[in-house]
Design a protein around this motif. Structure first.
Motif, PDB file in Angstrom:
ATOM      1  N   GLY A  26      40.562 -18.234 -18.736  1.00 50.63           N
ATOM      2  CA  GLY A  26      40.149 -19.553 -19.201  1.00 50.63           C
ATOM      3  C   GLY A  26      38.818 -19.536 -19.915  1.00 50.63           C
ATOM      4  N   GLY A  27      37.957 -20.452 -19.535  1.00 54.74           N
ATOM      5  CA  GLY A  27      36.685 -20.592 -20.205  1.00 54.74           C
ATOM      6  C   GLY A  27      35.585 -19.718 -19.650  1.00 54.74           C
ATOM      7  N   GLU A  28      35.903 -18.855 -18.714  1.00 58.39           N
ATOM      8  CA  GLU A  28      34.879 -17.988 -18.120  1.00 58.39           C
ATOM      9  C   GLU A  28      34.414 -16.949 -19.141  1.00 58.39           C
ATOM     10  OE1 GLU A  28      36.243 -16.114 -14.547  1.00 58.39           O
ATOM     11  OE2 GLU A  28      37.249 -17.931 -13.875  1.00 58.39           O
ATOM     12  N   PRO A  29      33.132 -16.597 -19.098  1.00 58.97           N
ATOM     13  CA  PRO A  29      32.665 -15.516 -19.973  1.00 58.97           C
ATOM     14  C   PRO A  29      33.359 -14.200 -19.613  1.00 58.97           C
ATOM     15  CG  PRO A  29      30.821 -16.683 -18.961  1.00 58.97           C
ATOM     16  CD  PRO A  29      32.071 -17.177 -18.295  1.00 58.97           C
ATOM     17  N   ALA A  30      33.503 -13.353 -20.601  1.00 54.83           N
ATOM     18  CA  ALA A  30      34.111 -12.042 -20.351  1.00 54.83           C
ATOM     19  C   ALA A  30      33.169 -11.202 -19.498  1.00 54.83           C
ATOM     20  CB  ALA A  30      34.388 -11.325 -21.662  1.00 54.83           C
ATOM     21  N   ALA A  31      33.733 -10.515 -18.552  1.00 55.73           N
ATOM     22  CA  ALA A  31      32.938  -9.596 -17.727  1.00 55.73           C
ATOM     23  C   ALA A  31      32.562  -8.384 -18.565  1.00 55.73           C
ATOM     24  CB  ALA A  31      33.743  -9.164 -16.508  1.00 55.73           C
ATOM     25  N   ARG A  32      31.411  -7.826 -18.309  1.00 55.16           N
ATOM     26  CA  ARG A  32      30.965  -6.637 -19.048  1.00 55.16           C
ATOM     27  C   ARG A  32      31.985  -5.509 -18.917  1.00 55.16           C
ATOM     28  NH1 ARG A  32      28.063  -5.060 -23.360  1.00 55.16           N
ATOM     29  NH2 ARG A  32      28.831  -2.943 -23.408  1.00 55.16           N
TER      30      ARG A  32
END
Length: 95
Positions: A26-32
């Motif tokens: 969804g709208g969560e930032p991508a994890a490194r």
């Protein structure tokens, strides 16, 4: 990383792909970790693709076909760009 994919590389690809989330988060930032995995996979596939394209040029009939030569030139150019962009993408995302 500009080498053909080895058995160890294939194992690393499988493991890396299994680490990616199964669904869109969804709208969560991508994890490194996602950025690192995708960049590594894209770079590895791009360089392997260029290796295959270079070898494809030696197939009977391909080297003499100007259309095939142009297509392979464009394919290699796009793969080079994809590998470079993947590396730049990984470098651009903060750790």
């Amino acid at each position: 990383m500009n080498t053909p994919i080895t058995p160890e590389g294939r194992r690393r690809l499988r493991e890396a792909l299994l680490e990616l989330p199964d669904q869109d988060s969804g709208g969560e930032p991508a994890a490194r970790s996602e950025v690192d995995i995708l960049s590594e996979v894209m770079v590895m596939l791009a360089f392997h693709g260029m290796n295959v394209a270079r070898r494809a040029r030696t197939a009977p009939g391909v080297s003499a076909d100007p259309h095939a030569a142009r297509l392979l030139d464009e394919y290699e150019e796009l793969l080079t760009r994809a590998g470079t962009l993947s590396q730049q993408f990984a470098a651009a995302v903060p750790r």
